[in-house]
Scaffold this motif. Structure first.
Motif, PDB file in Angstrom:
ATOM      1  N   SER A   6      30.091  42.191 -37.137  1.00  0.00           N
ATOM      2  CA  SER A   6      29.701  42.729 -35.954  1.00  0.00           C
ATOM      3  C   SER A   6      28.552  42.104 -35.294  1.00  0.00           C
ATOM      4  N   ARG A   7      28.037  41.109 -36.233  1.00  0.00           N
ATOM      5  CA  ARG A   7      26.907  40.107 -35.425  1.00  0.00           C
ATOM      6  C   ARG A   7      27.458  39.346 -34.354  1.00  0.00           C
ATOM      7  N   TYR A   8      26.917  39.344 -33.160  1.00  0.00           N
ATOM      8  CA  TYR A   8      27.163  38.241 -32.099  1.00  0.00           C
ATOM      9  C   TYR A   8      26.762  36.972 -32.537  1.00  0.00           C
ATOM     10  N   TRP A   9      27.671  36.045 -32.048  1.00  0.00           N
ATOM     11  CA  TRP A   9      27.339  34.666 -32.347  1.00  0.00           C
ATOM     12  C   TRP A   9      26.306  34.130 -31.243  1.00  0.00           C
ATOM     13  N   PHE A  10      26.686  34.676 -30.027  1.00  0.00           N
ATOM     14  CA  PHE A  10      26.042  34.465 -28.833  1.00  0.00           C
ATOM     15  C   PHE A  10      25.437  35.546 -28.326  1.00  0.00           C
ATOM     16  N   PRO A  11      24.046  35.579 -28.276  1.00  0.00           N
ATOM     17  CA  PRO A  11      23.278  37.040 -27.643  1.00  0.00           C
ATOM     18  C   PRO A  11      23.328  36.844 -26.281  1.00  0.00           C
ATOM     19  N   GLY A  20      22.991  33.154 -24.322  1.00  0.00           N
ATOM     20  CA  GLY A  20      21.706  32.254 -24.423  1.00  0.00           C
ATOM     21  C   GLY A  20      22.370  31.363 -25.935  1.00  0.00           C
ATOM     22  N   LEU A  21      21.233  30.793 -26.419  1.00  0.00           N
ATOM     23  CA  LEU A  21      21.698  30.050 -27.574  1.00  0.00           C
ATOM     24  C   LEU A  21      22.054  30.822 -28.713  1.00  0.00           C
ATOM     25  N   PRO A  22      22.958  29.835 -29.387  1.00  0.00           N
ATOM     26  CA  PRO A  22      23.411  30.701 -30.270  1.00  0.00           C
ATOM     27  C   PRO A  22      22.648  31.522 -31.605  1.00  0.00           C
ATOM     28  N   ALA A  23      22.886  32.645 -32.011  1.00  0.00           N
ATOM     29  CA  ALA A  23      22.098  33.321 -32.866  1.00  0.00           C
ATOM     30  C   ALA A  23      22.437  33.216 -34.588  1.00  0.00           C
ATOM     31  N   THR A  24      23.637  32.650 -34.709  1.00  0.00           N
ATOM     32  CA  THR A  24      24.247  32.488 -36.059  1.00  0.00           C
ATOM     33  C   THR A  24      24.565  30.921 -36.332  1.00  0.00           C
ATOM     34  N   TRP A  28      26.177  27.953 -33.654  1.00  0.00           N
ATOM     35  CA  TRP A  28      25.833  26.622 -33.665  1.00  0.00           C
ATOM     36  C   TRP A  28      26.734  25.632 -33.784  1.00  0.00           C
ATOM     37  N   ALA A  29      27.651  25.907 -34.862  1.00  0.00           N
ATOM     38  CA  ALA A  29      28.716  25.098 -35.208  1.00  0.00           C
ATOM     39  C   ALA A  29      29.646  24.852 -33.875  1.00  0.00           C
ATOM     40  N   VAL A  30      29.985  25.899 -33.287  1.00  0.00           N
ATOM     41  CA  VAL A  30      30.754  25.849 -31.916  1.00  0.00           C
ATOM     42  C   VAL A  30      29.940  25.049 -31.067  1.00  0.00           C
ATOM     43  N   LEU A  31      28.882  25.310 -30.654  1.00  0.00           N
ATOM     44  CA  LEU A  31      28.080  24.550 -29.809  1.00  0.00           C
ATOM     45  C   LEU A  31      28.087  22.980 -30.012  1.00  0.00           C
ATOM     46  N   THR A  62      35.102  23.184 -21.711  1.00  0.00           N
ATOM     47  CA  THR A  62      34.056  24.107 -21.082  1.00  0.00           C
ATOM     48  C   THR A  62      34.726  25.899 -21.131  1.00  0.00           C
ATOM     49  N   VAL A  63      36.134  25.506 -20.690  1.00  0.00           N
ATOM     50  CA  VAL A  63      37.064  26.910 -20.434  1.00  0.00           C
ATOM     51  C   VAL A  63      37.096  27.558 -22.059  1.00  0.00           C
ATOM     52  N   VAL A  64      37.456  26.584 -23.079  1.00  0.00           N
ATOM     53  CA  VAL A  64      37.493  26.970 -24.514  1.00  0.00           C
ATOM     54  C   VAL A  64      35.867  27.389 -25.056  1.00  0.00           C
ATOM     55  N   LEU A  65      35.007  26.954 -24.676  1.00  0.00           N
ATOM     56  CA  LEU A  65      33.606  27.368 -25.021  1.00  0.00           C
ATOM     57  C   LEU A  65      33.412  28.811 -24.460  1.00  0.00           C
ATOM     58  N   THR A  66      33.688  28.946 -23.164  1.00  0.00           N
ATOM     59  CA  THR A  66      33.351  30.222 -22.526  1.00  0.00           C
ATOM     60  C   THR A  66      34.048  31.141 -23.385  1.00  0.00           C
ATOM     61  N   ALA A  67      35.530  31.071 -23.333  1.00  0.00           N
ATOM     62  CA  ALA A  67      36.407  31.840 -24.247  1.00  0.00           C
ATOM     63  C   ALA A  67      35.813  32.491 -25.387  1.00  0.00           C
ATOM     64  N   ILE A  68      35.343  31.298 -26.217  1.00  0.00           N
ATOM     65  CA  ILE A  68      34.635  31.709 -27.748  1.00  0.00           C
ATOM     66  C   ILE A  68      33.317  32.554 -27.221  1.00  0.00           C
ATOM     67  N   CYS A  69      32.409  32.087 -26.340  1.00  0.00           N
ATOM     68  CA  CYS A  69      31.578  33.155 -25.973  1.00  0.00           C
ATOM     69  C   CYS A  69      31.853  34.404 -25.564  1.00  0.00           C
ATOM     70  N   TRP A  70      32.883  34.441 -24.887  1.00  0.00           N
ATOM     71  CA  TRP A  70      33.252  35.880 -24.257  1.00  0.00           C
ATOM     72  C   TRP A  70      33.606  36.686 -25.677  1.00  0.00           C
ATOM     73  N   LEU A  71      34.408  36.047 -26.561  1.00  0.00           N
ATOM     74  CA  LEU A  71      35.033  36.899 -27.593  1.00  0.00           C
ATOM     75  C   LEU A  71      34.092  37.021 -28.766  1.00  0.00           C
ATOM     76  N   LYS A  72      33.078  36.143 -29.181  1.00  0.00           N
ATOM     77  CA  LYS A  72      32.112  36.106 -30.116  1.00  0.00           C
ATOM     78  C   LYS A  72      30.806  36.537 -29.550  1.00  0.00           C
ATOM     79  N   GLY A  73      30.606  36.831 -28.516  1.00  0.00           N
ATOM     80  CA  GLY A  73      29.285  36.882 -27.913  1.00  0.00           C
ATOM     81  C   GLY A  73      28.938  38.448 -27.432  1.00  0.00           C
ATOM     82  N   GLU A  74      27.726  38.791 -27.189  1.00  0.00           N
ATOM     83  CA  GLU A  74      27.239  39.972 -26.909  1.00  0.00           C
ATOM     84  C   GLU A  74      28.181  40.088 -25.238  1.00  0.00           C
ATOM     85  N   PRO A  75      28.454  41.384 -24.901  1.00  0.00           N
ATOM     86  CA  PRO A  75      29.140  41.465 -23.653  1.00  0.00           C
ATOM     87  C   PRO A  75      28.293  40.963 -22.379  1.00  0.00           C
TER      88      PRO A  75
END
Length: 84
Positions: A6-11, A20-24, A28-31, A62-75
């Motif tokens: 349940s940890r967010y990769w991107f807070p 913001g910057l990655p929290a896990t 960081w690996a995705v970025l 950029t679309v792929v990065l945004t999708a990953i942030c949307w799925l693995k980040g805080e809403p």
């Protein structure tokens, strides 16, 4: 015991909308992968040869990065900084 899944990769950012910057380490690996692919694109799809193809490549990344942030980040939602 709570799961670490349940940890967010991107807070969320403190001010504004987005992340913001990655929290896990996964974040960081995705970025870092994103930046590595952008740099590789300069050599694989040189902007001097076709700026449109290069721009499409960057937009796709950029679309792929945004999708990953949307799925693995805080809403995402607009934040004014005073969330406590």
């Amino acid at each position: 015991m709570p799961s670490d899944d349940s940890r967010y990769w991107f807070p969320a950012k403190r001010y504004g909308w987005g992340w913001g910057l990655p929290a896990t380490w996964e974040g960081w690996a995705v970025l870092m992968g994103f930046f590595a692919l952008v740099i590789a694109g300069v050599f694989l799809v040189p902007p001097q040869r076709s700026m449109i193809v290069f721009a499409a490549y960057i937009i796709a990344l950029t679309v792929v990065l945004t999708a990953i942030c949307w799925l693995k980040g805080e809403p995402p939602r607009w934040r004014w900084g005073d969330d406590r």
